[in-house]
Design a protein around this motif. Structure first.
Motif, short mmCIF file in Angstrom:
data_model
loop_
_atom_site.label_atom_id
_atom_site.label_comp_id
_atom_site.label_asym_id
_atom_site.label_seq_id
_atom_site.Cartn_x
_atom_site.Cartn_y
_atom_site.Cartn_z
N SER A 196 0.85 -1.19 0.00
CA SER A 196 0.00 0.00 0.00
C SER A 196 0.88 1.24 0.00
N PHE A 197 0.42 2.26 -0.65
CA PHE A 197 1.15 3.54 -0.69
C PHE A 197 0.29 4.65 -0.07
N GLN A 198 -0.71 4.27 0.72
CA GLN A 198 -1.70 5.23 1.21
C GLN A 198 -1.19 6.12 2.33
N THR A 199 -0.51 5.54 3.32
CA THR A 199 -0.06 6.33 4.46
C THR A 199 1.33 5.89 4.89
N PRO A 200 2.10 6.80 5.45
CA PRO A 200 3.43 6.42 5.91
C PRO A 200 3.35 5.54 7.16
N VAL A 201 4.40 4.76 7.37
CA VAL A 201 4.50 3.97 8.59
C VAL A 201 4.70 4.92 9.76
N THR A 205 5.94 3.29 3.36
CA THR A 205 4.49 3.21 3.52
C THR A 205 3.98 1.83 3.90
N ASP A 206 4.72 0.78 3.61
CA ASP A 206 4.19 -0.56 3.87
C ASP A 206 5.33 -1.57 3.89
N CYS A 207 5.07 -2.70 4.54
CA CYS A 207 6.02 -3.80 4.59
C CYS A 207 5.22 -5.10 4.60
N ILE A 208 5.45 -5.93 3.60
CA ILE A 208 4.75 -7.21 3.49
C ILE A 208 5.77 -8.33 3.50
N ALA A 264 7.10 2.67 -0.68
CA ALA A 264 7.55 4.00 -0.30
C ALA A 264 6.94 5.01 -1.24
N GLN A 265 6.72 6.19 -0.72
CA GLN A 265 6.22 7.28 -1.55
C GLN A 265 7.11 8.48 -1.33
N TRP A 266 7.59 9.03 -2.42
CA TRP A 266 8.46 10.20 -2.37
C TRP A 266 7.66 11.46 -2.65
N PRO A 267 8.07 12.57 -2.03
CA PRO A 267 7.39 13.83 -2.31
C PRO A 267 7.71 14.31 -3.73
N ARG A 268 6.80 15.05 -4.29
CA ARG A 268 7.05 15.60 -5.64
C ARG A 268 8.15 16.63 -5.60
N LEU A 269 8.21 17.38 -4.53
CA LEU A 269 9.26 18.38 -4.36
C LEU A 269 9.69 18.34 -2.90
#
Length: 107
Positions: free
Chosen positions: A15-20, A36-39, A51-56
């Motif tokens: 999932s990329f919805q919310t950070p850990v 964001t997730d670990c499976i 993981a989700q990176w910020p655009r800037l």
């Protein structure tokens, strides 16, 4: 498992919805948490991480418009600490010292 549907149940999709939780990656601000997730996978000591990176980003930015390689390094750092706390029972509050982390990134 939270995540996106997949056609292959053997291939988990994070999932990329919310950070850990930030305490698991030793960050004070939630905006600095990229993981964001670990499976866990069927193979021991193997995980799929999201993981989700910020655009800037104010610190990790390159002049070419591409993501800074340091984003990869920081994401790997967070993944290492997260796995240590959540999968290998390293107590919170233990400091981590990484002497070497090598990343080769090519486009």
């Amino acid at each position: 498992m939270a995540g996106h549907p997949t056609t292959d149940p053997a291939s988990p999709v994070p999932s990329f919805q919310t950070p850990v939780a930030r305490r698991f990656v030793h960050r004070r601000a939630v905006a600095e948490v990229f993981l964001t997730d670990c499976i866990p996978c069927d193979t021991p000591d193997t995980f799929v991480l999201g993981a989700q990176w910020p655009r800037l980003h104010a610190f990790y930015r390159s002049g070419t418009g591409r993501y800074d390689t340091m984003l990869i390094v920081e994401t790997l750092r967070q993944a290492t600490i997260y796995l240590a706390h959540t999968r290998y029972r390293v107590p919170l509050g233990h400091p981590f010292v990484m002497h070497t982390l090598r990343v080769d990134a090519s486009v």
